[in-house]
Design a protein around this motif. Structure first.
Motif, PDB file in Angstrom:
ATOM      1  N   ALA A  30       0.678  -1.281  -0.085  1.00  0.00           N
ATOM      2  CA  ALA A  30       0.016   0.002  -0.104  1.00  0.00           C
ATOM      3  C   ALA A  30       0.912   1.285  -0.018  1.00  0.00           C
ATOM      4  O   ALA A  30       0.579   2.326  -0.725  1.00  0.00           O
ATOM      5  CB  ALA A  30      -0.794   0.003   0.976  1.00  0.00           C
ATOM      6  N   MET A  34       0.703   4.204  -2.933  1.00  0.00           N
ATOM      7  CA  MET A  34       0.117   5.325  -2.431  1.00  0.00           C
ATOM      8  C   MET A  34       1.152   6.496  -2.821  1.00  0.00           C
ATOM      9  O   MET A  34       0.798   7.488  -2.808  1.00  0.00           O
ATOM     10  CB  MET A  34      -0.658   5.271  -1.147  1.00  0.00           C
ATOM     11  CG  MET A  34      -1.814   4.347  -1.324  1.00  0.00           C
ATOM     12  SD  MET A  34      -2.648   4.202   0.248  1.00  0.00           S
ATOM     13  CE  MET A  34      -3.971   5.585   0.100  1.00  0.00           C
ATOM     14  N   LEU A 136      -6.734  -0.052  -3.604  1.00  0.00           N
ATOM     15  CA  LEU A 136      -5.898   0.477  -4.484  1.00  0.00           C
ATOM     16  C   LEU A 136      -6.343   0.944  -5.963  1.00  0.00           C
ATOM     17  O   LEU A 136      -5.647   1.960  -6.223  1.00  0.00           O
ATOM     18  CB  LEU A 136      -4.390  -0.243  -4.524  1.00  0.00           C
ATOM     19  CG  LEU A 136      -3.747  -0.309  -3.125  1.00  0.00           C
ATOM     20  CD1 LEU A 136      -2.571  -1.082  -2.957  1.00  0.00           C
ATOM     21  CD2 LEU A 136      -3.591   1.158  -2.538  1.00  0.00           C
ATOM     22  N   TRP A 139      -8.198   3.762  -5.333  1.00  0.00           N
ATOM     23  CA  TRP A 139      -7.154   5.052  -5.362  1.00  0.00           C
ATOM     24  C   TRP A 139      -6.499   5.500  -6.469  1.00  0.00           C
ATOM     25  O   TRP A 139      -6.632   6.812  -6.632  1.00  0.00           O
ATOM     26  CB  TRP A 139      -6.000   4.698  -4.270  1.00  0.00           C
ATOM     27  CG  TRP A 139      -4.880   5.432  -4.332  1.00  0.00           C
ATOM     28  CD1 TRP A 139      -3.884   5.194  -5.063  1.00  0.00           C
ATOM     29  CD2 TRP A 139      -4.654   6.783  -3.429  1.00  0.00           C
ATOM     30  NE1 TRP A 139      -2.758   6.097  -4.647  1.00  0.00           N
ATOM     31  CE2 TRP A 139      -3.556   7.250  -3.794  1.00  0.00           C
ATOM     32  CE3 TRP A 139      -5.441   7.232  -2.685  1.00  0.00           C
ATOM     33  CZ2 TRP A 139      -2.939   8.257  -3.297  1.00  0.00           C
ATOM     34  CZ3 TRP A 139      -5.088   8.627  -1.962  1.00  0.00           C
ATOM     35  CH2 TRP A 139      -3.711   9.008  -2.347  1.00  0.00           C
TER      36      TRP A 139
END
Length: 447
Positions: A30, A34, A136, A139
């Motif tokens: 992650a 990110m 994700l 995201w």
């Protein structure tokens, strides 16, 4: 899932606590994804805070996202805390869109998780690799498009925009006039009710209430195949809920832990709470209800039977192994039931707490008694020693009783405030064992 992470950053990540190797692996993945957008990090004890430059306040740093791999809700491998306003600042989008994205992750992809720091930022609980991959992907979509659809189902506070659209401004002496027709208002109301029911059902499902939801008047009734306790929920409007529990012992624990005023009934419920304020508290109530219900349903006994299912053997070595397994399971059950806190002092250092049998292991007539969660108290070390040797016991109401063989001076040296010391929220199941302890262990002759 193995994105590239620079060596110096990987070294910093390895210094962070993790619940398990899998937690560390998902945290690092992650982080790698990110941080390609946020491009900054502050490494903490239990997680890593991702930083970005503010688009509002002269490029000063902001921390919109923190990924945690330790001190998590039960079942989560990692948790992602999000400050929606700072995320909107970093991505140059609106706070409403950032909140909508966060709510989508909490309700559609993964799970709501309890905020644990003083800042109380909302968290997303990730329980497996599939949930993280989907989170994700959402995201990356949000980052690429710099927008997220804001609907009444995802906006917070709920339906705020709809409220402003449904009326028009009026002068001080003029009534507000609705601008939507009655049928449309009813349709909006039905949609809100359906959304609320969906959110309640998700909270129940996340906690393990896996049977088909039942409707009983204003109540939604939730049951599980893992334990007999059922929970009823009635949405009260304004973000509040009425909650009913079928098992009095479970209800008493919830009332104590969440400071909820307890009422009896209504039938067929044993206990109810008139107001559980807000979805977050409702979610936590479901989680604790399920965890306590599993313990009371004999989960520990079943685990003991599985782990000691060996051919008959009367050797002392085998007997000691069986006893150790049973005591470990018993301790885990007490930690779950008492929520990791001493039943008297509230001390929450697990390494210090002792699982005290009320009716001693050797005196129990069956494994059912030995592993009965009501046959135990989670106690601080000094109280455990006193209780085990009979220097103290408890009344049926939980009052700490001192043996007359301890003088006032000795009692004072122990540093126990007798007036304030009390075992909280004892259930009927504890009282039968406490009667045995007062009769057979307590050095005072109280029945």
């Amino acid at each position: 899932m193995s994105p590239s992470i620079p060596f110096d950053e990987l070294r910093e990540l390895k210094s962070i606590r993790a619940l398990s190797p899998e937690s560390a692996r998902l945290r690092d993945f992650a982080y790698a994804v990110m941080n390609q957008t946020l491009r900054g990090a502050r490494y903490q004890v239990n997680g890593v805070a991702l930083r970005a430059l503010s688009s509002v306040t002269d490029d000063s740093p902001v921390t919109p996202v923190t990924i945690y791999s330790h001190q998590l809700d039960v079942g989560n491998l990692i948790e992602i805390a999000v400050d929606a306003e700072k995320l909107a600042d970093a991505l140059k989008t609106s706070a409403a869109e950032a909140e909508a994205w966060l709510t989508h992750l909490q309700t559609e992809i993964a799970h709501w998780a309890e905020p644990k720091t003083s800042l109380k930022y909302p968290r997303v609980g990730i329980r497996n690799e599939k949930e993280l991959a989907e989170a994700l992907a959402a995201w990356e979509r949000f980052v690429a498009e710099r927008r997220w659809p804001v609907t009444t189902a995802e906006s917070s506070p709920l339906l705020e925009a709809e409220g402003s659209a449904g009326t028009r401004e009026a002068s001080a002496d003029q009534e507000l006039v609705p601008t939507v027709a009655g049928d449309e208002r009813r349709e909006n109301s039905d949609r809100r009710d359906g959304l609320e029911a969906t959110r309640i059902e998700k909270a129940a499902a996340d906690a393990g209430f896996d049977r088909t939801v039942e409707n009983d008047g204003d109540w939604l009734v939730f049951r599980s195949t893992a334990f007999p306790t059922s929970v009823g929920i009635s949405a009260q409007g304004g973000g509040g809920y009425r909650v009913a529990i079928s098992d009095a012992a479970v209800g008493q624990r919830l009332g104590r832990e969440f400071a909820l005023p307890i009422s009896r009934g209504p039938k067929p419920w044993a206990i109810s709470f008139a107001v559980v304020d807000g979805y977050e508290l409702l979610y936590k109530t479901f989680q604790r209800a399920a965890r306590v219900a599993r313990v009371l349903a004999g989960e520990g006994l079943r685990e003991f039977q599985v782990r000691t299912r060996t051919p008959p053997d009367s050797t002392e070595a085998v007997r000691l192994v069986v006893q150790r397994v049973g005591q470990d399971i018993f301790r885990s059950s007490l930690i779950e039931y008492w929520n990791g806190k001493c039943a008297v002092t509230g001390l929450d250092v697990l390494g210090l707490l002792r699982a005290s049998h009320i009716k001693r292991w050797a005196d129990c007539e069956s494994d059912t008694e030995r592993l009965d969660v009501f046959n135990g108290l989670l106690l601080s070390p000094h109280l455990d020693a006193l209780f085990d040797k009979g220097w103290v016991t408890f009344s049926d109401d939980g009052e700490l009783l001192r043996s007359p063989q301890l003088s006032e001076v000795q009692w004072a040296l122990l540093g126990i405030d007798g007036a304030a010391a009390q075992a909280v929220s004892l259930a009927d199941g504890h009282r039968q064992y406490l009667r045995w302890h007062r009769a057979h262990v307590f050095l005072g002759g109280v029945g």
